[in-house]
Design a protein around this motif. Structure first.
Motif, short mmCIF file in Angstrom:
data_model
loop_
_atom_site.label_atom_id
_atom_site.label_comp_id
_atom_site.label_asym_id
_atom_site.label_seq_id
_atom_site.Cartn_x
_atom_site.Cartn_y
_atom_site.Cartn_z
N ALA A 190 34.96 38.68 47.39
CA ALA A 190 35.29 39.76 46.70
C ALA A 190 35.57 40.82 46.96
O ALA A 190 34.24 40.83 47.65
N PRO A 191 36.04 41.99 46.75
CA PRO A 191 35.97 43.09 46.47
C PRO A 191 34.49 43.92 46.21
O PRO A 191 34.65 44.09 44.24
N THR A 192 33.21 44.03 46.81
CA THR A 192 31.83 44.81 45.29
C THR A 192 32.42 45.48 44.93
O THR A 192 31.43 45.58 43.84
N THR A 193 32.83 47.21 45.74
CA THR A 193 32.70 47.95 45.10
C THR A 193 33.76 48.38 43.83
O THR A 193 34.65 49.38 43.09
N ALA A 194 35.20 47.20 43.45
CA ALA A 194 36.61 47.52 42.85
C ALA A 194 36.70 48.76 42.70
O ALA A 194 37.28 48.41 41.34
#
Length: 304
Positions: free
Chosen positions: A171-175
């Motif tokens: 999942a994209p951690t920096t979102a």
């Protein structure tokens, strides 16, 4: 600055140039590279002669994401960082034990490791100095954290950018996808793991320019030199002004969720199955098998 092994740093007039330098591994992200990057950004941000930071990659592409060959193929049983105390969440032995499907997963150990990566990526965002990111070839997975945490993105029209780990094991951690694209377009990419070409990234508003690959350097230089004409204090004020609105949209809370979800995604039944396949057949083979049903393995940006 201490000797660097995974990046190159130089200052040219008012431009600080940071180049990812692991071309033999597609500039894959390791703990060492992430730490060296954060230190270089801080160094540039403290230099009163630097008015703009240019982030780029050496080799055939900007960044292929995390260098997951070790963690996926050997379950993370690699060398421990020299500065990691025994039992720390960044200790390789602790990470390997916490990824054991036969053991109990501690999400906060996982979070303790990943949040440090997010903090390092966000040095690009938090630096008072503007950051321009130049992408050629490919920018996928964790590599997009670097591009999206930068202030301005220039990408070659034929490059590939996106987050295929949305399909499994990530999942994209920096979102930052919603911040950069808005909710509907962010969902379009994250619901499918599809990637954009550089030309599409420009159309979608992710990039500010997408020149032909043979003009990417020229167009990037034109931009950074134009930025460098402004006084440093003016640049700092303009960046802080815009970034404050991004903060007010709930960036911290979203990144906290994204970092936790990244750990969850690696510990679902599908996540364990992907890692088992990587350990059996190799990480590159596992990724190809993940992407081939979508028709976009490798450099393709096919979307059905």
């Amino acid at each position: 600055m201490e000797a660097r092994q995974t990046i190159r740093y130089e200052r040219d007039g008012h431009v600080a140039r940071i180049t990812l330098d692991r071309p033999e591994r597609g500039n894959g992200l390791t703990r060492q590279l992430i730490e060296e990057l954060a230190a270089a950004v801080e160094h540039a941000d403290l230099d009163p002669q630097v008015r703009v930071i240019l982030l780029a990659g050496n080799g055939t592409g900007f960044c292929g994401g995390y260098d997951l060959v070790d963690s996926a193929e050997t379950l993370g049983r690699g060398p421990t960082a020299e500065d990691a105390p025994a039992g720390a969440p960044t200790d390789a032995a602790v990470m390997a034990a916490n990824h054991d499907p036969e053991a109990i997963w501690d999400p906060m150990v996982d979070h303790g490791m990943m949040r440090r990566n997010v903090r390092a990526f966000m040095t690009l965002f938090h630096a008072a100095t503007p950051v321009v990111c130049k992408v050629h070839g490919f920018c996928v997975g964790g590599g997009t954290d670097l591009a999206l945490c930068s202030d301005l993105l220039l990408i070659a029209d034929d490059a590939k950018i996106g987050y295929p780990p949305a399909r499994v094991w990530g999942a994209p951690t920096t979102a930052m996808w919603t911040t950069r694209l808005g909710p509907q377009r962010a969902k379009r990419l994250l619901f499918t793991g599809d990637c954009l070409s550089g030309a599409e990234a420009l159309t979608w508003g992710l990039a500010i320019e997408a020149p032909p690959a043979d003009r990417l350097d020229e167009r990037t230089e034109a931009l950074v030199q134009r930025i460098a004409r402004l006084p440093l204090n003016q640049l700092q004020m303009m960046k802080l002004l815009v970034n404050q609105q991004v903060h007010d949209q709930g960036t911290y809370a979203t990144q906290l969720l994204g970092t936790v979800f990244d750990g969850v995604a690696r510990h679902t039944a599908e996540g364990y199955a992907f890692q088992a396949r990587a350990a059996e057949a190799g990480f590159r083979r596992a990724v190809r098998e993940r992407d081939e049903p979508f028709g976009d393995a490798g450099r393709s940006t096919f979307k059905g």
